[in-house]
Design an enzyme around this catalytic site. Structure first.
Site, PDB file in Angstrom:
ATOM      1  N   CYS A 175     -28.511 -36.482 -25.304  1.00 17.81           N
ATOM      2  CA  CYS A 175     -29.514 -36.187 -26.329  1.00 17.81           C
ATOM      3  C   CYS A 175     -29.974 -37.486 -26.982  1.00 17.81           C
ATOM      4  O   CYS A 175     -29.278 -38.068 -27.820  1.00 17.81           O
ATOM      5  CB  CYS A 175     -28.951 -35.238 -27.382  1.00 17.81           C
ATOM      6  SG  CYS A 175     -30.181 -34.786 -28.628  1.00 17.81           S
ATOM      7  N   CYS A 200     -30.292 -37.330 -30.984  1.00  7.40           N
ATOM      8  CA  CYS A 200     -29.015 -37.388 -31.710  1.00  7.40           C
ATOM      9  C   CYS A 200     -28.333 -38.737 -31.521  1.00  7.40           C
ATOM     10  O   CYS A 200     -27.762 -39.285 -32.471  1.00  7.40           O
ATOM     11  CB  CYS A 200     -28.093 -36.259 -31.258  1.00  7.40           C
ATOM     12  SG  CYS A 200     -28.690 -34.605 -31.728  1.00  7.40           S
TER      13      CYS A 200
END
Length: 177
Positions: free
Chosen positions: A130, A133
């Site tokens: 991700c 993130c």
């Protein structure tokens, strides 16, 4: 020595990972809690039972039970967040302002200091792929005074633990043939 069990189980083609995981467990770039929590969080993120059980066994010699719970909590909350934030990114601007609507209280009270939990969240986000993130947690770490070298050490833990899990899974399938 559970890391030794993992190293012994690795096939010849994964010799680099055997050496890498041995080196990482002796790293001085991170403190003991950061390092062993990173190993636990990464192991949980691989979803490999053997890797998690072997790393947990040895990590308990280095971590409090509260820190073990926090590392596992990091892997769990980031599993959810990594899926949701990747999806929001892929869905585009139409979804940017949609309410997230999921509980993540552990981030506010993880049971370890903020920078340590952020490091573990960075490790898990690297494994789960991700970008949002990973960048957000790395930026928070920098703001908290964690060095780029320390962040990179966490990323190295993520990569090596993932590689160890992959090799052991491949060998499990291979031996079942």
């Amino acid at each position: 020595m559970s890391i030794e069990n993992l190293k012994s189980a690795l096939p010849a083609y994964a010799k680099d990972q055997k050496l890498n995981i041995g080196s990482l467990t002796r790293s001085t770039e991170l403190n003991e809690e950061q390092l062993w929590g990173s190993l636990v969080a990464a192991a949980a993120a691989t979803r490999n039972d053997l890797v998690l059980s072997e790393i947990l066994e040895e990590a308990r010699e280095h971590l409090s039970e509260e820190a073990v719970d926090a590392a596992l909590g990091s892997a769990t909350v980031m599993a959810m967040n990594n899926v949701a934030y990747r999806a929001k990114s892929w869905l585009g601007d139409d979804f940017a302002q949609v309410k997230f609507g999921l509980r993540m209280n552990i981030i506010a009270k993880p049971g370890v200091d903020k920078a340590t939990f952020e490091l573990w969240s960075t490790v898990v986000s690297a494994i789960n792929g991700c970008e949002h993130c990973l960048s957000a947690h790395a930026n928070t770490l920098l703001e908290e005074g964690v060095t780029k070298e320390q962040i990179w050490e966490g990323i190295k833990v993520a990569g090596v633990v993932e590689a160890v899990a992959q090799a052991l899974q491949a060998e499990a399938v291979r031996s079942a043939e």
